[in-house]
Design a protein around this motif. Structure first.
Motif, PDB file in Angstrom:
ATOM      1  N   LYS A 210      47.131 -16.057  49.352  1.00 27.20           N
ATOM      2  CA  LYS A 210      47.294 -15.020  50.380  1.00 27.20           C
ATOM      3  C   LYS A 210      48.784 -14.737  50.565  1.00 27.20           C
ATOM      4  CE  LYS A 210      43.026 -16.672  52.459  1.00 27.20           C
ATOM      5  NZ  LYS A 210      42.111 -15.535  52.539  1.00 27.20           N
ATOM      6  N   LYS A 211      49.234 -13.637  49.922  1.00 32.37           N
ATOM      7  CA  LYS A 211      50.671 -13.363  49.889  1.00 32.37           C
ATOM      8  C   LYS A 211      51.060 -12.097  50.636  1.00 32.37           C
ATOM      9  CE  LYS A 211      50.524 -13.865  45.351  1.00 32.37           C
ATOM     10  NZ  LYS A 211      50.517 -14.489  44.021  1.00 32.37           N
ATOM     11  N   THR A 212      50.061 -11.397  51.206  1.00 36.19           N
ATOM     12  CA  THR A 212      50.378 -10.185  51.968  1.00 36.19           C
ATOM     13  C   THR A 212      49.791 -10.346  53.364  1.00 36.19           C
ATOM     14  OG1 THR A 212      48.293  -9.117  51.377  1.00 36.19           O
ATOM     15  CG2 THR A 212      50.160  -8.758  49.878  1.00 36.19           C
ATOM     16  N   LEU A 213      50.275  -9.543  54.315  1.00 32.91           N
ATOM     17  CA  LEU A 213      49.718  -9.608  55.677  1.00 32.91           C
ATOM     18  C   LEU A 213      48.223  -9.297  55.644  1.00 32.91           C
ATOM     19  CD1 LEU A 213      52.487  -7.971  57.887  1.00 32.91           C
ATOM     20  CD2 LEU A 213      51.780 -10.368  57.869  1.00 32.91           C
ATOM     21  N   ASP A 214      47.850  -8.353  54.779  1.00 30.32           N
ATOM     22  CA  ASP A 214      46.452  -7.972  54.645  1.00 30.32           C
ATOM     23  C   ASP A 214      45.583  -9.174  54.278  1.00 30.32           C
ATOM     24  OD1 ASP A 214      44.900  -5.765  55.053  1.00 30.32           O
ATOM     25  OD2 ASP A 214      44.707  -5.313  52.929  1.00 30.32           O
ATOM     26  N   GLU A 215      46.021  -9.921  53.266  1.00 29.78           N
ATOM     27  CA  GLU A 215      45.254 -11.095  52.813  1.00 29.78           C
ATOM     28  C   GLU A 215      45.291 -12.206  53.857  1.00 29.78           C
ATOM     29  OE1 GLU A 215      45.982 -10.700  47.996  1.00 29.78           O
ATOM     30  OE2 GLU A 215      47.571 -11.536  49.240  1.00 29.78           O
ATOM     31  N   ILE A 216      46.459 -12.399  54.466  1.00 34.06           N
ATOM     32  CA  ILE A 216      46.602 -13.470  55.452  1.00 34.06           C
ATOM     33  C   ILE A 216      45.735 -13.211  56.680  1.00 34.06           C
ATOM     34  CG2 ILE A 216      48.243 -14.469  57.121  1.00 34.06           C
ATOM     35  CD1 ILE A 216      50.318 -14.507  54.856  1.00 34.06           C
ATOM     36  N   TYR A 217      45.680 -11.934  57.113  1.00 39.02           N
ATOM     37  CA  TYR A 217      44.928 -11.616  58.338  1.00 39.02           C
ATOM     38  C   TYR A 217      43.426 -11.437  58.100  1.00 39.02           C
ATOM     39  CZ  TYR A 217      48.380 -11.515  62.004  1.00 39.02           C
ATOM     40  OH  TYR A 217      49.282 -11.905  62.964  1.00 39.02           O
ATOM     41  N   ASP A 218      43.006 -11.602  56.860  1.00 40.62           N
ATOM     42  CA  ASP A 218      41.620 -11.378  56.489  1.00 40.62           C
ATOM     43  C   ASP A 218      40.608 -11.990  57.470  1.00 40.62           C
ATOM     44  OD1 ASP A 218      39.626 -10.450  54.867  1.00 40.62           O
ATOM     45  OD2 ASP A 218      39.507 -12.322  53.739  1.00 40.62           O
ATOM     46  N   ASP A 219      40.794 -13.285  57.818  1.00 33.99           N
ATOM     47  CA  ASP A 219      39.819 -13.944  58.709  1.00 33.99           C
ATOM     48  C   ASP A 219      40.385 -14.263  60.091  1.00 33.99           C
ATOM     49  OD1 ASP A 219      41.591 -15.945  58.123  1.00 33.99           O
ATOM     50  OD2 ASP A 219      40.118 -17.380  57.394  1.00 33.99           O
ATOM     51  N   VAL A 220      41.626 -13.817  60.340  1.00 33.73           N
ATOM     52  CA  VAL A 220      42.287 -14.181  61.610  1.00 33.73           C
ATOM     53  C   VAL A 220      41.605 -13.526  62.809  1.00 33.73           C
ATOM     54  CG1 VAL A 220      44.455 -14.061  62.913  1.00 33.73           C
ATOM     55  CG2 VAL A 220      44.510 -14.671  60.510  1.00 33.73           C
ATOM     56  N   VAL A 221      41.266 -12.244  62.660  1.00 30.97           N
ATOM     57  CA  VAL A 221      40.655 -11.520  63.774  1.00 30.97           C
ATOM     58  C   VAL A 221      39.251 -12.048  64.077  1.00 30.97           C
ATOM     59  CG1 VAL A 221      39.749  -9.248  64.459  1.00 30.97           C
ATOM     60  CG2 VAL A 221      42.095  -9.467  63.661  1.00 30.97           C
ATOM     61  N   GLU A 222      38.471 -12.307  63.013  1.00 24.92           N
ATOM     62  CA  GLU A 222      37.127 -12.882  63.223  1.00 24.92           C
ATOM     63  C   GLU A 222      37.217 -14.232  63.922  1.00 24.92           C
ATOM     64  OE1 GLU A 222      34.125 -11.425  62.889  1.00 24.92           O
ATOM     65  OE2 GLU A 222      35.353  -9.676  62.408  1.00 24.92           O
ATOM     66  N   HIS A 223      38.181 -15.039  63.491  1.00 25.43           N
ATOM     67  CA  HIS A 223      38.393 -16.369  64.096  1.00 25.43           C
ATOM     68  C   HIS A 223      38.779 -16.205  65.579  1.00 25.43           C
ATOM     69  CE1 HIS A 223      39.121 -20.627  64.226  1.00 25.43           C
ATOM     70  NE2 HIS A 223      40.407 -20.513  64.401  1.00 25.43           N
ATOM     71  N   GLY A 224      39.635 -15.203  65.834  1.00 23.82           N
ATOM     72  CA  GLY A 224      40.054 -14.921  67.213  1.00 23.82           C
ATOM     73  C   GLY A 224      38.885 -14.537  68.098  1.00 23.82           C
ATOM     74  N   LYS A 225      37.930 -13.783  67.534  1.00 27.66           N
ATOM     75  CA  LYS A 225      36.731 -13.412  68.289  1.00 27.66           C
ATOM     76  C   LYS A 225      35.872 -14.642  68.564  1.00 27.66           C
ATOM     77  CE  LYS A 225      35.953  -8.941  66.070  1.00 27.66           C
ATOM     78  NZ  LYS A 225      34.959  -8.267  65.261  1.00 27.66           N
ATOM     79  N   ALA A 226      35.724 -15.484  67.543  1.00 24.83           N
ATOM     80  CA  ALA A 226      34.892 -16.688  67.698  1.00 24.83           C
ATOM     81  C   ALA A 226      35.458 -17.628  68.754  1.00 24.83           C
ATOM     82  CB  ALA A 226      34.789 -17.432  66.359  1.00 24.83           C
ATOM     83  N   LEU A 227      36.805 -17.646  68.878  1.00 23.91           N
ATOM     84  CA  LEU A 227      37.443 -18.531  69.877  1.00 23.91           C
ATOM     85  C   LEU A 227      37.552 -17.874  71.246  1.00 23.91           C
ATOM     86  CD1 LEU A 227      40.376 -19.995  67.719  1.00 23.91           C
ATOM     87  CD2 LEU A 227      38.313 -21.206  68.401  1.00 23.91           C
ATOM     88  N   GLY A 228      37.170 -16.583  71.326  1.00 25.17           N
ATOM     89  CA  GLY A 228      37.266 -15.878  72.612  1.00 25.17           C
ATOM     90  C   GLY A 228      38.650 -15.362  72.933  1.00 25.17           C
ATOM     91  N   ILE A 229      39.549 -15.357  71.922  1.00 24.96           N
ATOM     92  CA  ILE A 229      40.909 -14.834  72.136  1.00 24.96           C
ATOM     93  C   ILE A 229      40.856 -13.302  72.140  1.00 24.96           C
ATOM     94  CG2 ILE A 229      43.246 -14.697  71.161  1.00 24.96           C
ATOM     95  CD1 ILE A 229      42.708 -17.492  69.931  1.00 24.96           C
ATOM     96  N   LEU A 230      39.943 -12.753  71.322  1.00 22.89           N
ATOM     97  CA  LEU A 230      39.747 -11.297  71.267  1.00 22.89           C
ATOM     98  C   LEU A 230      38.327 -10.971  71.675  1.00 22.89           C
ATOM     99  CD1 LEU A 230      41.370 -10.441  67.783  1.00 22.89           C
ATOM    100  CD2 LEU A 230      42.369 -10.020  70.043  1.00 22.89           C
ATOM    101  N   PRO A 231      38.104  -9.783  72.253  1.00 19.62           N
ATOM    102  CA  PRO A 231      36.730  -9.396  72.602  1.00 19.62           C
ATOM    103  C   PRO A 231      35.929  -9.110  71.327  1.00 19.62           C
ATOM    104  CG  PRO A 231      38.273  -7.581  73.019  1.00 19.62           C
ATOM    105  CD  PRO A 231      39.100  -8.766  72.648  1.00 19.62           C
ATOM    106  N   ASN A 232      34.636  -9.351  71.387  1.00 19.06           N
ATOM    107  CA  ASN A 232      33.784  -9.082  70.220  1.00 19.06           C
ATOM    108  C   ASN A 232      33.538  -7.579  70.072  1.00 19.06           C
ATOM    109  OD1 ASN A 232      32.924 -11.430  68.728  1.00 19.06           O
ATOM    110  ND2 ASN A 232      32.219 -12.162  70.723  1.00 19.06           N
TER     111      ASN A 232
END
Length: 339
Positions: A317-339
């Motif tokens: 994962k060498k680009t922001l696109d690749e790095i952020y691939d699962d970050v938002v989903e993880h954030g939703k699962a932890l309740g950091i972001l709304p679903n």
């Protein structure tokens, strides 16, 4: 599998932590037998993910505390590799010397002593931090820091600005671990990760995850961490936790590996991140009001993983696109972001 068909054994300290949980999962999937340590194995709120991971292979959860001399003896006994991931992270302690720096050094040496006693450990991998590399005064732009760069302990201790105790604790732990390893003939490799993001089995939220999502969540305190990284280091260097753990396994298994390795997938800035997130996740509104004040257009300082790559490691994962691939989903699962 090693010769004779027995599984290779690895100890990972701090199993309820963010990075350690990903590393344990990866080691189990690679067929290792893993022993991990937590302060209180009965605390299911912190350790429930370890129960789930036991379905993947041989995982033993043991009680150990960085403050207790000898408490890691059982955990590293019979292990081929020891991954020292547990460390105190108390960033805002009243007394960093007593509450962060001394316990960090003491804890590191405590585990190293157990490794020396075990006599089976082929390699110790210490997870340090880029905070041990980049916390130093640098004028102007265009700096590229490699493994020869150390954070300036004298400068940090004299100025005591921001969470200064953390970089100091990382530098001193690394240096003491190296000294101990040399004295006792232990093969030690240190990995210095940058801001680490991405999904992990651990349910406990790690500072870097809310920080990486703060422009989408609008969390002021978490954004303060992100901006603090840029102010302290001259950029926002990031790595995906899966790449970090792959790098840790790589330097453990690679006979020729030695010394320090910086682990950084991409060097960016808060402003660049804001533009990327606005475009990639239009369903969230990037909180523009957070972006007031001085922000860098491009990094003044970059952290280089050239040494790791030269020795044969490849970042997935060498680009922001690749790095952020699962970050938002993880954030939703932890309740950091709304679903």
């Amino acid at each position: 599998m090693s010769a004779g068909g027995t599984k290779k054994k690895a100890c990972v300290t701090g199993g309820n932590g963010y990075i350690a949980s990903v590393l344990i999962k990866m080691m189990l999937e690679k067929g290792y037998a893993v022993k991990t340590t937590v302060r209180n194995p009965d605390d299911m709120e912190k350790n429930s993910h370890l129960k789930d991971l036991q379905a993947l292979g041989s995982l033993e959860v043991l009680r150990a505390d960085l403050d207790d001399e000898g408490s890691f003896d059982e955990a590293v006994a019979g292990c081929d590799y020891a991954f020292l991931v547990a460390a105190p992270v108390n960033l805002h302690s009243e007394n960093p010397e007593k509450e962060l720096i001394e316990p960090a050094v003491r804890g590191t040496l405590n585990v190293m002593r157990s490794c020396a006693k075990a006599g089976t450990v082929k390699r110790v991998v210490l997870t340090s931090s880029a905070a041990a590399v980049s916390s130093r005064p640098l004028q102007g732009d265009g700096h590229v820091l490699d493994e020869n760069s150390w954070s300036d302990v004298e400068f940090l201790t004299a100025n005591k600005s921001g969470p200064w105790g953390y970089p100091v604790s990382k530098v001193l732990s690394e240096k003491e671990a190296c000294r101990f390893a040399e004295e006792h003939g232990i093969s030690l490799v240190t990995v210095c990760p940058v801001l680490t993001v991405g999904a992990a089995p651990a349910k406990k939220i790690h500072t870097s995850v809310p920080a990486s999502l703060s422009l989408l969540s609008g969390d002021d305190a978490a954004f303060g961490v992100l901006k603090g990284v840029e102010m302290a280091t001259g950029g926002v260097p990031m790595v995906h936790v899966a790449d970090l753990c792959r790098a840790e396994v790589f330097v453990a298994e690679e006979d020729a590996a030695s010394g320090r390795y910086i682990c950084c997938g991409v060097n960016t800035t808060v402003a660049e991140l804001a533009r990327f997130l606005t475009e990639k996740y239009p369903q969230y509104t990037v909180k523009a009001d957070l972006l007031s004040g001085e922000l860098l257009e491009k990094p003044r300082v970059r952290l280089s993983s050239a040494r790791l790559v030269k020795e044969g490691f490849e970042f997935k994962k060498k680009t922001l696109d690749e790095i952020y691939d699962d970050v938002v989903e993880h954030g939703k699962a932890l309740g950091i972001l709304p679903n």
